[in-house]
Design a protein around this motif. Structure first.
Motif, PDB file in Angstrom:
ATOM      1  N   GLN A 190       5.233  -3.458  -2.212  1.00 25.35           N
ATOM      2  CA  GLN A 190       4.385  -3.672  -3.384  1.00 25.35           C
ATOM      3  C   GLN A 190       5.178  -3.716  -4.688  1.00 25.35           C
ATOM      4  O   GLN A 190       4.609  -3.595  -5.778  1.00 25.35           O
ATOM      5  CB  GLN A 190       3.319  -2.564  -3.476  1.00 25.35           C
ATOM      6  N   GLU A 237      -5.289 -16.008  -0.696  1.00 27.50           N
ATOM      7  CA  GLU A 237      -5.931 -15.302  -1.809  1.00 27.50           C
ATOM      8  C   GLU A 237      -6.846 -16.244  -2.595  1.00 27.50           C
ATOM      9  O   GLU A 237      -7.937 -15.857  -3.016  1.00 27.50           O
ATOM     10  CB  GLU A 237      -4.871 -14.705  -2.725  1.00 27.50           C
ATOM     11  N   THR A 269      -7.563  -8.152   0.744  1.00 31.72           N
ATOM     12  CA  THR A 269      -6.233  -7.623   1.080  1.00 31.72           C
ATOM     13  C   THR A 269      -6.164  -7.214   2.544  1.00 31.72           C
ATOM     14  O   THR A 269      -5.178  -7.482   3.238  1.00 31.72           O
ATOM     15  CB  THR A 269      -5.900  -6.420   0.179  1.00 31.72           C
ATOM     16  N   TYR A 300      -3.639  -8.934   5.489  1.00 29.52           N
ATOM     17  CA  TYR A 300      -2.672  -8.268   6.359  1.00 29.52           C
ATOM     18  C   TYR A 300      -3.055  -8.400   7.830  1.00 29.52           C
ATOM     19  O   TYR A 300      -2.178  -8.581   8.692  1.00 29.52           O
ATOM     20  CB  TYR A 300      -2.547  -6.791   5.980  1.00 29.52           C
TER      21      TYR A 300
END
Length: 269
Positions: A73, A169, A175, A179
């Motif tokens: 991140q 996105e 999110t 993943y």
């Protein structure tokens, strides 16, 4: 060639011989393997290996993936934190075993410290418990190796095409969905590499077990590697010990050979 493959072949020969204290050249056929599978210690060792390997590989992969995702991140001091996670891998398993033996010892370790804080009913004596001692080996092994697995997953994450993620996105993917459907499936090779490395380390675990529990209490935490050493060098049953080494070799080969074959085929394609 001599000191690796030569001695592997010599060990295989000893597994079919009537060797006891010293190598012997009398042919015993499959007798050592028959004796091996009737021994209670070997059955306990294989059960312990199954418990250890499943928990060790599963927890290391889960924890390593979580740490890799957090480090991906773009957080501050990423390099420093990554080195902290990787530091345990720089230690030998002997050092890790001794350190965790002190930490888990009820007399001087975690239990004694917490009780000294006033929590007199607190107990954590797994290392002395026959049923729970195997899990202390899992704890120590996961602590040492999870940072290495994190580095493997982090390298995989950094290799994912960011354009694919941006497109997902834009399409409104959450999110979690990002993943689950894109990132983790693309880490398949990292998962496979981690599995092969961890499985190999689990099967040949010796020094960590010896330093942490010495196979005890009793034989509660004996593993195939400690069994092999014990029967070969202290119980004067070299044939049985060599047979156990051959079984370990076959187990490792069953994991690594298909992996290497798939990698070879992939490189040719």
């Amino acid at each position: 060639m001599i000191f690796v493959y030569g001695f592997i072949l010599f060990t295989i020969y000893l597994a079919f011989s009537d060797s006891r204290i010293l190598p012997s050249y009398g042919w015993a056929g499959l007798q050592n393997f028959q004796n091996l599978f009737t021994l209670r210690a070997w059955n306990i060792a294989t059960i312990n290996l199954a418990i250890f390997a499943i928990l060790y590989i599963g927890i290391c992969c889960a924890l390593g993936l979580l740490l890799a995702i957090l480090l991906d991140q773009k957080i501050r001091a990423e390099g420093f934190i990554r080195n902290i996670y990787l530091y345990p891998m720089a230690l030998s398993f002997i050092v890790t075993g001794v350190a965790w033996k002190w930490i888990l010892d009820p007399g001087i370790g975690l239990e004694a410290v917490v009780q000294g804080w006033g929590f007199e009913n607190f107990e954590f004596n797994w290392i002395k418990d026959r049923d729970m001692a195997i899990y202390t080996i899992v704890i120590a092994a996961v602590w040492q190796t999870s940072g290495f697995v994190m580095a493997m997953f982090l390298a995989g994450l950094r290799g994912i095409d960011q354009e694919i993620l941006r497109a997902a996105e834009v399409d409104g993917a959450s999110t979690f969905a990002l993943y689950r459907r894109i990132v983790i499936p693309q880490l398949r090779l990292a998962f496979m590499s981690a599995f092969v490395v961890l499985a190999h380390m689990a099967i040949k675990s010796y020094d960590l077990v010896i330093a942490l529990t010495n196979g005890g209490p009793g034989i509660a935490t004996t593993m195939p590697a400690t069994f092999m050493y014990s029967y070969t060098f202290t119980r004067n049953q070299m044939g049985v010990g060599s047979a156990s080494a051959v079984m370990m070799l076959m187990t490792i080969a069953a994991i690594t050979v298909p992996y290497l074959w798939s990698e070879l085929r992939g490189s040719k394609q």
